[in-house]
Design a protein around this motif. Structure first.
Motif, PDB file in Angstrom:
ATOM      1  N   ILE A 217      14.201   1.486   1.153  1.00  0.00           N
ATOM      2  CA  ILE A 217      13.620   0.548   0.717  1.00  0.00           C
ATOM      3  C   ILE A 217      13.953   0.124  -0.509  1.00  0.00           C
ATOM      4  CG2 ILE A 217      11.332   0.929  -0.674  1.00  0.00           C
ATOM      5  CD1 ILE A 217      11.634   1.909   3.004  1.00  0.00           C
TER       6      ILE A 217
ATOM      7  N   LYS B 231       2.984   0.026  -1.515  1.00  0.00           N
ATOM      8  CA  LYS B 231       4.159  -0.540  -0.218  1.00  0.00           C
ATOM      9  C   LYS B 231       5.143   0.120  -0.016  1.00  0.00           C
ATOM     10  CE  LYS B 231       2.650  -5.286   1.211  1.00  0.00           C
ATOM     11  NZ  LYS B 231       3.442  -6.584   0.991  1.00  0.00           N
TER      12      LYS B 231
ATOM     13  N   ALA C 299       6.011   2.330   2.937  1.00  0.00           N
ATOM     14  CA  ALA C 299       6.859   1.997   4.179  1.00  0.00           C
ATOM     15  C   ALA C 299       7.678   3.233   4.430  1.00  0.00           C
ATOM     16  CB  ALA C 299       8.068   0.749   4.006  1.00  0.00           C
TER      17      ALA C 299
ATOM     18  N   ARG D 135       7.148   5.471   6.686  1.00  0.00           N
ATOM     19  CA  ARG D 135       7.152   5.424   7.850  1.00  0.00           C
ATOM     20  C   ARG D 135       7.941   5.844   8.639  1.00  0.00           C
ATOM     21  NH1 ARG D 135       4.091   1.180   7.665  1.00  0.00           N
ATOM     22  NH2 ARG D 135       6.188   0.128   7.363  1.00  0.00           N
TER      23      ARG D 135
END
Length: 147
Positions: free
Chosen positions: A95, A103, A107, A110
Motif C-alpha cells: 500500500i 482508501k 485496499a 482486500r
C-alpha cells in the motif's frame, strides 16, 4: 519450528571445534540470506533476520531457529493463513502512502483477504532456500573448515 540440524556427534566439544562450528554457522547464515535476497529477491524483514538465529548445542549440533513460516516458503506448501496475520505486512509492502487513509485500509484489507486465501489454498511459490543451501553450500562450507 523448522530446525535443520548439522551434527558433529560424539566428540568432546573443545574451543577449536566450537570456533570451527561457529564459522560454519556464520557462513550458513550468509548463504541462507543470500539465497533469500538474491535468488528470490523479495524477502526482507523477520524471515531474513531469523536465519541469523542459531544455537550450537553441547554435542556439536547447529540448530537454526527460523520463523515458523520458513518451512512453508521453502517447499511452497499450503499454510492456513488468516487476513489478520498478514495485514501489517500487506500494508508495509503493497500500500503506497495515499492521502486518504480509508482508501488505504480498504485496499489493504482486500489484498490481505485475497492473499490469505491463496496461501491457504495453494501455498506460496516454493523458494527451496533451505534445501539448496544445505545441498549445495553446506558441503563447500564444511570442506572449508576441515569437516
Amino acid at each position: 519450528m523448522f530446525t535443520p540440524l548439522l551434527t558433529y556427534s560424539r566428540w568432546q566439544m573443545d574451543e577449536e571445534l566450537y570456533d570451527r562450528l561457529v564459522n560454519v554457522a556464520e557462513d550458513l547464515v550468509v548463504a541462507f540470506q543470500s539465497r533469500l535476497t538474491w535468488e528470490s529477491g523479495r524477502f526482507t524483514g523477520e524471515l531474513l533476520d531469523s536465519v541469523a538465529d542459531y544455537d550450537i548445542l553441547e554435542d556439536g549440533t547447529i540448530r537454526f531457529n527460523f520463523e515458523d513460516y520458513a518451512e512453508y516458503l521453502n517447499a511452497g506448501t499450503p499454510n492456513p493463513t488468516t487476513p489478520e496475520e498478514i495485514l501489517l505486512w500487506v500494508r508495509r509492502k503493497f500500500i503506497p502512502k495515499l492521502k486518504k487513509k480509508p482508501k488505504n485500509d480498504k485496499a489493504a484489507n482486500r489484498i490481505a483477504i485475497n492473499l490469505a486465501a491463496k496461501i491457504t489454498r495453494q501455498g506460496p511459490r516454493a523458494t527451496w532456500f533451505i534445501d539448496n543451501t544445505i545441498n549445495q553450500d553446506l558441503p563447500v562450507i564444511m570442506n572449508r573448515y576441515g569437516f
